[in-house]
Design an enzyme around this catalytic site. Structure first.
Site, PDB file in Angstrom:
ATOM      1  N   ILE A  32       3.465   6.214  12.251  1.00  0.00           N
ATOM      2  CA  ILE A  32       3.314   6.394  13.563  1.00  0.00           C
ATOM      3  C   ILE A  32       2.832   5.674  14.427  1.00  0.00           C
ATOM      4  CG2 ILE A  32       1.773   8.285  13.067  1.00  0.00           C
ATOM      5  CD1 ILE A  32       3.401  10.002  15.246  1.00  0.00           C
ATOM      6  N   VAL A  54      -1.071   4.905  10.770  1.00  0.00           N
ATOM      7  CA  VAL A  54      -0.995   4.900  12.076  1.00  0.00           C
ATOM      8  C   VAL A  54      -0.719   3.398  12.493  1.00  0.00           C
ATOM      9  CG1 VAL A  54      -2.291   5.197  14.236  1.00  0.00           C
ATOM     10  CG2 VAL A  54      -2.633   6.605  12.332  1.00  0.00           C
ATOM     11  N   LYS A  55       0.172   3.038  13.226  1.00  0.00           N
ATOM     12  CA  LYS A  55       0.631   1.714  13.413  1.00  0.00           C
ATOM     13  C   LYS A  55      -0.260   1.235  14.858  1.00  0.00           C
ATOM     14  CE  LYS A  55       5.005   0.129  13.299  1.00  0.00           C
ATOM     15  NZ  LYS A  55       6.308   0.334  13.354  1.00  0.00           N
ATOM     16  N   ILE A  56      -0.934   0.128  14.819  1.00  0.00           N
ATOM     17  CA  ILE A  56      -1.599  -0.314  15.656  1.00  0.00           C
ATOM     18  C   ILE A  56      -1.175  -1.941  15.914  1.00  0.00           C
ATOM     19  CG2 ILE A  56      -4.030  -1.392  16.306  1.00  0.00           C
ATOM     20  CD1 ILE A  56      -5.064   1.070  14.823  1.00  0.00           C
ATOM     21  N   THR A  94       8.429   3.990  11.799  1.00  0.00           N
ATOM     22  CA  THR A  94       8.904   4.160  13.189  1.00  0.00           C
ATOM     23  C   THR A  94       8.409   3.330  14.280  1.00  0.00           C
ATOM     24  OG1 THR A  94       7.229   5.642  13.636  1.00  0.00           O
ATOM     25  CG2 THR A  94       8.924   6.757  12.452  1.00  0.00           C
TER      26      THR A  94
END
Length: 370
Positions: A110, A141-143, A46
């Site tokens: 996310i 977790v998207k960074i 996403t």
């Protein structure tokens, strides 16, 4: 293997197929489960643009928004609740896939608030919050792979958070991302902490590279320049895979793998073709190699299923040609470093715009529901 199943052949070649989309509609209609069952989909990504489209175009969020209005929630709190609810539900749907995966499939990504892209401490804090709030082991977790994002990647991995690194456009930055991942793992090993369950992917963007370079080649306008259109993105990604192979063959990685570390697979993102003159499966069929992920919008998944020509490894045999292609692009007058900087800046700005638009839309719905 079914020769009439290009997606099955793609999976057999070691390419994990992920869907680049998520919405409550997909969850409630059974569409996402159907893609798992029939299209070999083993993960979901996403981003702020995806959530902006999902929440503003569906009535399925209205009850939750009325509840938030009654509680006096602001737009930020409501959006956090809606997005983490969807990611949690999708993660539960993918739990059986995750249980049988050995390399980090069966997960849902996310993203941290894109407004934190240049804020290391803020990114670290929100990554920890999202990891705790979704509370599922099979998420990423998207960074973003900004300069500020690099130490946040290391800190997230060191804290036991699985990370999807996004917005990678250059091979040099990709090497920094792989270094950041290994540094986080090394910190856990040094602290006597387990590496079990920690996974990561590095999202290397593809089609946007061609869009930007083609524009510059068109402006140069020579025959040699125009002949290079539509070749840079695949060449760039193929050399990124070569960098990945260099890293996993090195002694530093071998020590980590012996300690139980999972490889940070390269993920091909932005794989729908932007130019209608190009083959609509080119960023899939030309980027086939083991230990990779390709995250696609549903239209691209359907295109590959219908007419994708999967012919085996299409990355490693073409390494020299990839080098030659990018050398020719440079020789034609394209500054590839500037291309990467522009694409990173525009990528962050695009996600910020989508996020702000989402917040404005949700705020309007909250006000209307009071």
């Amino acid at each position: 293997m079914n020769t009439n199943d290009p997606l099955g052949r793609l999976s057999a070649e070691g390419v994990a197929i992920w869907l680049d989309d998520l919405s409550r509609d997909r969850l409630t209609t059974g569409n996402l489960q159907s893609l798992i069952d029939t299209k070999h989909v083993v993960g979901v990504t996403t981003n702020p643009s995806i959530f902006q489209a999902a929440i503003t175009k569906s009535s399925l969020y209205d009850d939750d928004l009325r509840r938030h209005a009654g509680q006096g929630s602001d737009a930020d709190a409501a959006v956090r609740d809606l997005t983490t609810d969807d990611v949690r539900a999708a993660a539960d749907l993918f739990a059986p896939v995750a249980a049988r995966s050995t390399n980090g499939d069966g997960r849902v990504s996310i993203e941290v608030d894109p407004r934190l892209a240049h804020d290391t401490d803020g990114t670290i804090a929100q990554a920890k919050e999202l990891w705790a709030e979704v509370d599922r082991p099979n998420i990423y977790v998207k960074i973003p792979a900004t300069k500020a994002g690099l130490p946040a990647i290391t800190a997230g991995i060191a804290a036991g958070i699985s990370v999807n690194v996004t917005l990678i456009f250059s091979i040099d930055r990709y090497r920094e991302v792989m270094d950041a991942y290994q540094a986080g793992l090394e910190q856990r090993v040094a602290a006597g902490q387990s590496l079990d369950g920690i996974a990561s992917v590095a999202s290397f963007f593809v089609s946007r590279v061609d869009s930007e370079i083609d524009k510059r080649l068109d402006a140069i306008g020579t025959g040699d320049a125009l002949a290079l259109r539509g070749q840079s993105a695949v060449a760039n990604a193929r050399l990124a895979y070569a960098a990945y192979e260099d890293v996993v063959a090195a002694e530093r990685w071998q020590r980590l793998e012996a300690a139980g570390a999972q490889r940070q697979r390269p993920l091909w993102a932005s794989t729908s073709t932007k130019n209608p003159d190009y083959d609509d499966t080119m960023y899939v069929t030309q980027l086939v190699a083991p230990d990779t992920v390709n995250t696609m919008p549903e239209a691209t998944i359907e295109a590959v299923a219908d007419h994708g020509d999967i012919t085996g490894d299409t990355i490693r045999p073409h390494r020299e040609n990839a080098w030659n292609t990018l050398a020719a692009v440079r020789a034609a007058g394209v500054d590839l470093d500037d291309v990467s900087e522009v694409l990173e800046r525009e990528g962050v700005e695009k996600f910020e715009t989508s996020w702000n638009d989402l917040l404005e839309s949700v705020n309007a719905k909250l006000e209307a529901a009071k």
